[in-house]
Design an enzyme around this catalytic site. Structure first.
Site, short mmCIF file in Angstrom:
data_model
loop_
_atom_site.label_atom_id
_atom_site.label_comp_id
_atom_site.label_asym_id
_atom_site.label_seq_id
_atom_site.Cartn_x
_atom_site.Cartn_y
_atom_site.Cartn_z
N HIS A 133 0.90 -1.87 -0.20
CA HIS A 133 -0.02 -0.16 -0.06
C HIS A 133 0.90 1.33 0.53
O HIS A 133 0.24 2.39 -0.35
CB HIS A 133 -0.82 0.21 0.85
CG HIS A 133 -2.07 -1.25 1.14
ND1 HIS A 133 -2.51 -1.55 0.30
CD2 HIS A 133 -2.21 -1.68 2.24
CE1 HIS A 133 -3.68 -2.15 0.91
NE2 HIS A 133 -3.72 -2.43 1.45
N ASP A 168 -3.68 -11.24 -1.57
CA ASP A 168 -3.83 -10.46 -0.06
C ASP A 168 -5.70 -10.11 -0.48
O ASP A 168 -5.54 -9.96 -1.38
CB ASP A 168 -3.25 -9.08 -0.44
CG ASP A 168 -3.28 -8.47 0.69
OD1 ASP A 168 -4.10 -8.23 1.16
OD2 ASP A 168 -2.46 -8.59 1.87
N HIS A 170 -6.81 -7.38 -0.02
CA HIS A 170 -7.48 -5.64 0.02
C HIS A 170 -6.15 -5.28 -1.08
O HIS A 170 -4.56 -6.29 -1.80
CB HIS A 170 -5.74 -4.27 1.45
CG HIS A 170 -6.87 -5.15 1.94
ND1 HIS A 170 -6.53 -6.63 3.03
CD2 HIS A 170 -7.27 -5.18 3.29
CE1 HIS A 170 -6.87 -6.07 4.96
NE2 HIS A 170 -8.10 -5.21 4.74
N ASP A 257 -4.91 -12.85 4.41
CA ASP A 257 -5.70 -11.99 5.42
C ASP A 257 -7.08 -12.40 4.45
O ASP A 257 -8.42 -12.10 4.67
CB ASP A 257 -5.77 -10.93 5.78
CG ASP A 257 -5.29 -10.04 4.61
OD1 ASP A 257 -5.11 -10.66 2.60
OD2 ASP A 257 -4.70 -8.60 4.42
#
Length: 371
Positions: A133, A168, A170, A257
């Protein structure tokens, strides 16, 4: 084959604070579990301490002004302008030593890439990496230094073709942003739809610009996605994309996750689909730089990463302590007495709705990317 596993007990002990969901100790749990299951003790595997990355390398991904601000915060200084760099938020607190810690974590990912480039390794894994990120002048989503961008930039200097695959939950927004206009980096992100989850980006329409048009592929999936639907998308979209691009190296952000028990996300996966994805990636490209990423159920994350490391090295994990009193160190392991999860499938009207959404996404991406 030669492989490198990066680990530092000191880095794994770094603390983001008692209320922060990001726990670097996941790397320690992974290291312990890998040892316990005999997947580190092989002649072709090197255990290596992450080296510190000097500023010159950090500039491959970040602006000088941002690094200056991060260094000041790292030394304990709090100042008015730090928020403009994303530092001082709940996600990215101003932590003492964060610059040095992040530079070390990035050092492992960069070192892994250089080992792949010079042929001294085929597989490298940094469970202390995967900060997808972080943006050029902005800390975001628990990420301060984008180790992935640094490693890919290093590969581009050596004229390599790279597929970046992000599993992931995200969206990998920082990596996408860095290579959005580049046709030598294929950026693939499978994630929970940005309609529901941070960073609220990564729609199918985001597919690159200029020379990079078509080289960014986002696969946003509905909350509740289970193994069956996830694997359907992976086989229909991801495998043909990578086969078509023919990368020299794969950079894989293998955050865990996506698991059913993760407290921050809404997928319902088990590590059965996770391991199938890793196995397929290994078959697609024998040169892989893998990193950690998300994963906030730390024990289940450790199990995922241990299995991933075993698969990447063609090793069958065996419990060295089976039958011993006190052998069960890892909480979730007790549920299943194994590294592998029990199968789990979503059923009923919710599944039918998700199945239709997933079919729509597949149809859209097949058309958009000429699959």
């Amino acid at each position: 084959m030669h492989s490198i596993f990066y680990y530092s007990h000191e880095l794994a002990q770094y603390d983001f604070g008692p209320d922060h969901p990001f726990k670097p100790e996941r790397a320690q749990k992974t290291y312990e579990l890998c040892n316990r299951y005999g997947v580190l003790n092989h002649p072709h595997i090197t255990l290596k301490t992450p080296p510190t990355l000097e500023r010159e390398r950090l500039l491959l991904a970040h602006s000088s002004e941002y690094l200056d601000a991060l260094e000041r915060v790292s030394q304990g200084e709090l100042f008015q302008g730090m928020l403009q760099f994303g530092i001082g938020t709940e996600d990215n607190p101003p932590l003492r030593g964060i610059y040095e810690w992040s530079a070390n974590c990035a050092g492992a990912t960069w070192d892994g890439m250089t080992a792949l480039l010079d042929g001294s390794a085929d597989i490298a894994f940094n469970p202390l990496g995967g900060f997808h990120h972080a943006r050029r002048s902005q800390a975001e989503g628990f990420c301060y230094i984008n180790d992935l961008v640094i490693a890919i930039e290093e590969a581009l200097v050596h004229h390599a073709r790279i597929t970046y695959i992000d599993i992931d939950a995200h969206h990998g927004n920082g990596v996408q942003e860095a290579f959005y206009g580049n046709n030598r980096v294929q950026v693939i992100s499978m994630h929970e739809s940005g309609k529901f989850l941070y960073p609220f980006s990564g729609s199918g329409e985001e597919s690159g610009e200029a020379q990079g048009q078509g080289f960014t592929i986002n696969i946003p999936l509905p909350p509740g996605t289970d193994d069956e639907l996830y694997l359907k998308v992976f086989h229909r979209i991801v495998i043909p994309l990578i086969e078509g691009f023919k990368p020299d190296f794969l950079v894989a952000e293998i955050g865990a996750d996506t698991m059913v028990s993760d407290p921050l996300t809404d997928f319902m996966l088990t590590n059965n689909s996770y391991t199938e994805v890793v196995r397929n990636l290994k078959e697609l490209c024998g040169k892989i730089l893998a990193t950690g990423g998300g994963g906030y159920d730390i024990y289940r994350t450790a199990r995922c990463w241990t299995l991933a490391w075993a698969i990447l090295n063609d090793i069958e994990p065996k419990d060295e302590f089976a039958g011993l009193v006190g052998g069960m160190m890892f909480g979730p392991e007790m549920e299943v007495s194994s590294l592998h999860d029990r199968p789990y499938t979503v059923t009923g009207p919710q599944k039918n709705k998700m199945r239709q959404e997933v079919e729509d996404i597949i149809a859209y991406l097949i058309k958009r990317h000429n699959l």
